[in-house]
Design a protein around this motif. Sequence first.
Motif, PDB file in Angstrom:
ATOM      1  N   LEU A 188       0.864  -1.176   0.000  1.00  0.00           N
ATOM      2  CA  LEU A 188       0.000   0.000   0.000  1.00  0.00           C
ATOM      3  C   LEU A 188       0.900   1.226   0.000  1.00  0.00           C
ATOM      4  O   LEU A 188       1.780   1.348   0.854  1.00  0.00           O
ATOM      5  CB  LEU A 188      -0.902   0.019   1.237  1.00  0.00           C
ATOM      6  N   LYS A 272      -9.288   2.128  -1.823  1.00  0.00           N
ATOM      7  CA  LYS A 272      -8.042   1.710  -2.454  1.00  0.00           C
ATOM      8  C   LYS A 272      -7.669   0.283  -2.045  1.00  0.00           C
ATOM      9  O   LYS A 272      -7.284  -0.535  -2.895  1.00  0.00           O
ATOM     10  CB  LYS A 272      -6.926   2.689  -2.059  1.00  0.00           C
ATOM     11  N   ILE A 273      -7.800  -0.028  -0.778  1.00  0.00           N
ATOM     12  CA  ILE A 273      -7.438  -1.357  -0.272  1.00  0.00           C
ATOM     13  C   ILE A 273      -8.369  -2.424  -0.821  1.00  0.00           C
ATOM     14  O   ILE A 273      -7.932  -3.500  -1.258  1.00  0.00           O
ATOM     15  CB  ILE A 273      -7.447  -1.353   1.270  1.00  0.00           C
ATOM     16  N   SER A 276      -7.925  -2.878  -4.747  1.00  0.00           N
ATOM     17  CA  SER A 276      -6.671  -3.558  -5.100  1.00  0.00           C
ATOM     18  C   SER A 276      -6.537  -4.919  -4.421  1.00  0.00           C
ATOM     19  O   SER A 276      -5.520  -5.597  -4.599  1.00  0.00           O
ATOM     20  CB  SER A 276      -5.478  -2.667  -4.730  1.00  0.00           C
ATOM     21  N   LEU A 278      -5.946  -5.739  -1.302  1.00  0.00           N
ATOM     22  CA  LEU A 278      -4.770  -5.807  -0.424  1.00  0.00           C
ATOM     23  C   LEU A 278      -5.189  -6.480   0.879  1.00  0.00           C
ATOM     24  O   LEU A 278      -5.476  -5.823   1.879  1.00  0.00           O
ATOM     25  CB  LEU A 278      -4.215  -4.400  -0.175  1.00  0.00           C
ATOM     26  N   TYR A 281      -4.148  -5.673   4.506  1.00  0.00           N
ATOM     27  CA  TYR A 281      -4.539  -4.384   5.080  1.00  0.00           C
ATOM     28  C   TYR A 281      -6.024  -4.302   5.444  1.00  0.00           C
ATOM     29  O   TYR A 281      -6.454  -3.312   6.027  1.00  0.00           O
ATOM     30  CB  TYR A 281      -4.218  -3.249   4.104  1.00  0.00           C
ATOM     31  N   SER A 333       2.595  -0.379   5.824  1.00  0.00           N
ATOM     32  CA  SER A 333       2.920   0.203   4.529  1.00  0.00           C
ATOM     33  C   SER A 333       4.421   0.440   4.392  1.00  0.00           C
ATOM     34  O   SER A 333       5.017   0.164   3.346  1.00  0.00           O
ATOM     35  CB  SER A 333       2.155   1.521   4.370  1.00  0.00           C
TER      36      SER A 333
END
Length: 340
Positions: A188, A272-273, A276, A278, A281, A333
Amino acid sequence: MYIENKILKNYISFWLGLMFWLISIIIVVGGLTRLTDSGLSITEWQLFSGFLPPLNSAEWINYFDLYKQIPEYKLQNYSMTLNEFKVIFWWEWIHRFLGRIIGLSFLIPLIYFSFKISFKKLINFYLIFFLICFQGFIGWYMVSSGLIDRVDVSHFRLSVHLLIAFFILSLIFWNYLKLKDINISNNLSIKFPIIFIVFLFLQIIIGAFVSGMDAGKIYNSWPLMGTSYFPDDNKISNLISFNAFSDPSLVQFMHRNLAYLILIIYLIILYKILKSKLVDYIKPIIIIGIFLIIQILLGIFTVLYGAQIYFASMHQISSIFLISSAIYLLYLSYLSSQQL
């Protein structure tokens, strides 16, 4: 931080964990000291002599007589009795006592670990100890602002005092995390958690302004401030003046709207997390979201109930968990960027 000796590593980890909770406790007690208007009850620094509280009637009377000489007593608490003075005295004494305990609890183990580990590996801890000592000076600098021509401490100095406390807390937690074996496979961009934390610290500053000026006791309505979104005792143009930071209604307006902005930044990071995928996170960002919602709700209740001490204190307590969870996200991160 790499330490070969696992036992020593566990000792340092435990030490930092203990320091984290001690710092958290003093932040809470400091908030209660402000909420109970107790911060000016001890009018001298007394770095060493103040370690013990008053032990007899003569000492209590001496402290009370010193308090009677400052504006807060003369203009605001002139009818206060000795027993009432004792209540506010204890809050300030406990706050200072915890500060001394924190200093000793950090220094003594630091000296011990310095003989066990090279100085280079502990330089971060010496920086933290310097900040702890500096915090004591800032605390007195803050108190001194209310001893001559005002009934409260400077809200600017109060904000510096609180900001340094959270900075120390964050550094301790960061170094604690460095001792843990954390594996991260997703990346991230570090700019997202940095931006989030910058705005959280900015909110701490504005929150200290609100507390220092008792700005939470006005406009006790939400989402409007009275009958309008913007406080009707002010003009929007006043926001561009530095004097805005000394205007209670404008400071409360800033504090409210900065909270909305922080929520928007959080939602962008969450998006965003999730977009994507992730996965490393997801749990941390959900935890942050929980604390953020709790913090916002407690902030609303604090306003609605006129900065009632229980809600105001819980609002500050939740900020500790919010900052800590945000620091954890930043560390993940950072860790992922180092592993690339």
